[in-house]
Write an enzyme that holds these catalytic residues in place. Structure first.
Site, PDB file in Angstrom:
ATOM      1  N   SER A 184       0.719  -1.265   0.128  1.00 35.71           N
ATOM      2  CA  SER A 184      -0.180   0.094  -0.109  1.00 35.71           C
ATOM      3  C   SER A 184       0.759   1.308   0.104  1.00 35.71           C
ATOM      4  O   SER A 184       0.543   2.202  -0.607  1.00 35.71           O
ATOM      5  CB  SER A 184      -0.917  -0.098   1.237  1.00 35.71           C
ATOM      6  OG  SER A 184      -1.806  -1.036   1.137  1.00 35.71           O
TER       7      SER A 184
ATOM      8  N   HIS B 175       1.070   4.741   4.606  1.00 35.94           N
ATOM      9  CA  HIS B 175       0.424   5.243   3.476  1.00 35.94           C
ATOM     10  C   HIS B 175       0.713   6.612   3.113  1.00 35.94           C
ATOM     11  O   HIS B 175       1.255   7.185   1.959  1.00 35.94           O
ATOM     12  CB  HIS B 175      -1.132   5.208   3.560  1.00 35.94           C
ATOM     13  CG  HIS B 175      -1.562   3.689   3.599  1.00 35.94           C
ATOM     14  ND1 HIS B 175      -2.988   3.464   3.765  1.00 35.94           N
ATOM     15  CD2 HIS B 175      -1.042   2.794   3.312  1.00 35.94           C
ATOM     16  CE1 HIS B 175      -3.100   2.315   3.687  1.00 35.94           C
ATOM     17  NE2 HIS B 175      -2.116   1.606   3.506  1.00 35.94           N
TER      18      HIS B 175
END
Length: 230
Positions: free
Chosen positions: A123, A169
């Site tokens: 991610s 992230h």
């Protein structure tokens, strides 16, 4: 000639292969079942691992996934973003930006996450590709509303859904956007108002590549130095 997204295909294949190995070793596809997988156990990332000098986890954690849904969502996202971005950036720059994003996300986890917070997944690198898309859209002076909305929605999910690494992230997003800005804007700065001769273009391109390598070194160095920065 349009660049084929070979790096995208390769990255998807590597992620799927690693997941398959972990499932085969653990004989299950959920997080808790992976405790029997040596590949999984020696590849996840916690800040404590970096304090123990297990630096390879900064890279390997970006190729692990916890469940079929986890890898499915990430690989679909990687495929969509990769097949759009790699032909624009070229395979070399795309792959370097991906790695910078991956290490940037890992560095953020190593610096800001809880001591025993285990992190795994592509991610961080995928958020870096979102950042790359935003920079490209802005460079082209195209409407950026949709890209910004997608990033905002995904960040909101990172905040509201339990078990998702927000810092990873955000780290990937920031490093991906920064790396893409270096790749696209440095050649313009080097050339400036000069006549864009072939030697000047080569120097501008070389300078941009050097800046990307420096960004990669910085991302890796931050991850390694994380225990001193916490």
């Amino acid at each position: 000639m349009r660049t084929r997204p070979l790096a995208t295909y390769a990255l998807v294949a590597i992620n799927v292969a690693v997941y398959a190995i972990c499932v085969a070793q653990a004989r299950t596809g959920d997080f808790y079942g992976f405790v029997d997988s040596s590949v999984f156990n020696y590849s996840t990332l916690t800040p404590g691992d970096i304090a123990d000098h297990e630096y390879w986890r900064l890279l390997t954690s970006g190729f692990l996934h916890l469940s079929p849904i986890h890898i499915g969502v990430n690989m679909i996202s990687l495929y969509i973003l990769g097949t759009m971005l790699e032909p624009i950036l070229g395979t070399g720059r795309f792959l370097l930006i991906y790695l910078i994003s991956l290490f940037g996300g890992s560095a953020a986890v190593a610096i800001f996450a809880g001591d025993n917070t285990a992190t795994a997944g592509a991610s961080g690198a995928i958020y870096g590709l979102m950042g790359a898309m935003l920079v490209i859209v802005l460079k082209l002076k195209a409407p950026a509303g949709q890209v910004i909305a997608i990033i905002a929605i995904n960040l909101l999910l990172s905040i509201t859904v339990p078990g998702i690494s927000l810092v990873g992230h955000v780290g990937g997003l920031v490093f991906g956007a920064l790396a893409t800005a270096l790749a696209l804007y440095i050649p313009d700065l080097v050339i400036g108002r000069q006549t864009p001769t072939v030697p000047l273009r080569k120097r501008a391109t070389g300078t941009a590549w050097a800046a990307l390598v420096v960004a990669l070194v910085v991302a890796v160095a931050l991850g390694i130095a994380a225990p001193a920065l916490r």
